[in-house]
Write a protein that holds these residues in place. Structure first.
Motif, PDB file in Angstrom:
ATOM      1  N   ASN A 106       0.948  -1.291   0.104  1.00 12.34           N
ATOM      2  CA  ASN A 106       0.222   0.107  -0.026  1.00 12.34           C
ATOM      3  C   ASN A 106       0.668   1.220  -0.013  1.00 12.34           C
ATOM      4  N   PHE A 107       1.885   1.156   0.636  1.00 13.48           N
ATOM      5  CA  PHE A 107       2.780   2.510   0.936  1.00 13.48           C
ATOM      6  C   PHE A 107       4.109   2.107  -0.322  1.00 13.48           C
ATOM      7  N   GLU A 108       4.199   1.617  -1.207  1.00 15.09           N
ATOM      8  CA  GLU A 108       5.101   1.587  -2.255  1.00 15.09           C
ATOM      9  C   GLU A 108       5.114   2.563  -3.200  1.00 15.09           C
ATOM     10  N   PRO A 109       3.875   3.221  -3.582  1.00 12.90           N
ATOM     11  CA  PRO A 109       3.935   4.390  -4.483  1.00 12.90           C
ATOM     12  C   PRO A 109       4.639   5.434  -3.619  1.00 12.90           C
ATOM     13  N   VAL A 110       4.404   5.793  -2.331  1.00 13.07           N
ATOM     14  CA  VAL A 110       5.266   7.037  -1.502  1.00 13.07           C
ATOM     15  C   VAL A 110       6.558   6.318  -1.564  1.00 13.07           C
ATOM     16  N   ARG A 111       7.114   5.127  -1.216  1.00 10.33           N
ATOM     17  CA  ARG A 111       8.462   4.969  -1.564  1.00 10.33           C
ATOM     18  C   ARG A 111       9.021   5.278  -2.575  1.00 10.33           C
ATOM     19  N   THR A 112       8.425   4.806  -3.958  1.00 17.17           N
ATOM     20  CA  THR A 112       9.050   5.130  -5.082  1.00 17.17           C
ATOM     21  C   THR A 112       9.236   6.551  -5.213  1.00 17.17           C
ATOM     22  N   ARG A 113       8.123   7.503  -4.741  1.00 17.14           N
ATOM     23  CA  ARG A 113       8.486   9.217  -5.011  1.00 17.14           C
ATOM     24  C   ARG A 113       9.649   9.455  -4.166  1.00 17.14           C
ATOM     25  N   MET A 114       9.885   8.803  -2.823  1.00 16.65           N
ATOM     26  CA  MET A 114      10.904   9.275  -2.076  1.00 16.65           C
ATOM     27  C   MET A 114      12.213   8.749  -2.729  1.00 16.65           C
ATOM     28  N   ARG A 115      12.651   7.687  -3.702  1.00 12.73           N
ATOM     29  CA  ARG A 115      13.437   7.243  -4.091  1.00 12.73           C
ATOM     30  C   ARG A 115      14.009   7.900  -5.106  1.00 12.73           C
ATOM     31  N   ALA A 116      12.948   8.922  -5.686  1.00 11.92           N
ATOM     32  CA  ALA A 116      13.456   9.737  -6.952  1.00 11.92           C
ATOM     33  C   ALA A 116      14.517  10.731  -6.492  1.00 11.92           C
ATOM     34  N   SER A 117      15.366  10.854  -7.545  1.00 12.13           N
ATOM     35  CA  SER A 117      16.823  11.738  -7.252  1.00 12.13           C
ATOM     36  C   SER A 117      16.439  13.224  -6.851  1.00 12.13           C
TER      37      SER A 117
END
Length: 370
Positions: A161-172
């Motif tokens: 459920n929180f994976e989209p937020v993690r993906t946003r945080m991993r952006a450069s």
């Protein structure tokens, strides 16, 4: 007997550094998460870099929040699996959580709630997953502990459920990392509410399809489907009604855990919950109407069947009357001595039946359109 599946491990990246320095665990399916041990993952970040790590038991024992806050880092600690009381107590002692808060995290059958303390805010909500084929829904409890420089989240299992937020945080150049943990809490809460709308959309589509079937020829299958959807709508209502009050409490921001720049976003989530409740009430009304449609359709079908039986019975009543009259033991009766008397009697029966059929046809008793 269920087979144990080992969670897949992937190499994470540290923003601005070479890949492969740290390890994080990706999402698992529900069955694997139920049998796997709890997983404690940590994201430490600032505007320049992000590090991810899965803490072992030894690393958790030596964990210190000051190591991150002194370096100007913000911390997100997430736990998959909340049924290990010793682990929850260990994390609670590290972050000085109240024993009642630890108890609430372990108790996964609670309604959404919020408790405000001097150093942190604790809130609970539920996240849903809808099965379109079975028209059933299951849920998991998600707990948040928002401090000044850290955010703790506790999930029953790894659902992604929180994976989209993690993906946003991993952006450069992630804007979310430039903001505080209050904005991260908003983003996670917003992802939970967004999941509600996906469930609501699926329930709405199912109810519309069900209504079309009910207007044609309802069966017991449709009745069972109506009850299933009503149960789903009740579960959603039980979760979102108190969640609206929880978010409303957060928007008052009495302890200043949310920065002024985050408040408009938080109020937007509150508006989403209000919109969700209004849409859910519309679906609940539609389901109640479908129940009335089903009962009316069944009643109409019974009336048509009774009318068909009545028509057949009325067609045979004159014939039965005529046959009964000619069956009486009188010596003198019309057509009794006539060699064609039998055919006269049969013709009379048929003629009366044809007249009655004509009357029934003119009154449209022989069709199912009325």
């Amino acid at each position: 007997m269920k087979r144990r599946r080992k969670p897949k491990k992937h190499l994470s990246t540290k923003i601005g550094m070479a890949p492969g320095s740290l390890v994080y665990v990706g999402s698992m399916d529900a069955d694997a998460a139920e049998v796997a041990k709890p997983i404690v993952s940590v994201m430490a970040y600032d505007a320049a870099e992000l590090t991810e790590q899965v803490l072992s038991a030894d690393e958790l024992a030596s964990f210190k929040l000051s190591d991150y806050t002194n370096a100007g880092k913000k911390l997100w600690l997430n736990v998959h699996g909340v049924h290990d009381a010793a682990l929850i107590k260990q994390i609670g002692d590290l972050f000085h959580l109240h024993p009642l808060v630890q108890e609430d995290i372990l108790n996964t059958e609670q309604r959404p709630k919020i408790d405000e303390f001097d150093d942190y805010v604790f809130l609970e909500t539920r996240c849903f997953r809808y099965d379109k084929l079975a028209m059933a829904m299951d849920s998991e409890q998600v707990s948040f502990v928002l401090g000044r420089d850290y955010l703790l989240t506790f999930q029953e299992r790894s659902t992604g459920n929180f994976e989209p937020v993690r993906t946003r945080m991993r952006a450069s150049r992630a804007h979310i990392r430039e903001l505080g943990v209050d904005y991260l809490a908003y983003a996670l809460l917003d992802s939970v509410v967004d999941r509600y709308f996906s469930v609501l959309e699926a329930v709405g589509d199912a109810s519309e399809a069900l209504e079309e079937v009910l207007l044609r020829k309802p069966t017991n299958t449709e009745l069972h489907a109506i009850h299933q959807l009503k149960h789903v709508s009740i579960e959603l209502r039980r979760a979102v009604w108190p969640l609206r009050e929880v978010i409303n409490t957060l928007t008052r921001n009495e302890n200043d855990f949310f920065k002024p720049a985050t408040m408009p976003y938080l109020r937007d989530v509150y508006d989403h919950t209000v919109s969700f409740i209004e849409s859910l009430e519309s679906i609940r009304d539609a389901l109640s109407g479908m129940m009335d449609i089903y009962m009316a359709s069944v009643s109409q079908r019974v009336n048509l069947e009774v009318r068909a039986l009545t028509v057949v019975a009325m067609l045979f009543m004159p014939a039965t009357l005529i046959a009964g009259i000619f069956g009486m033991n009188f010596h003198e009766m019309p057509w009794l001595a006539d060699k064609d008397g039998f055919w006269w009697a049969m013709g009379l029966m048929l003629g009366i039946a044809l007249v009655m059929l004509t009357i029934f046809w003119r009154r449209q008793w022989l069709t199912s359109q009325t």
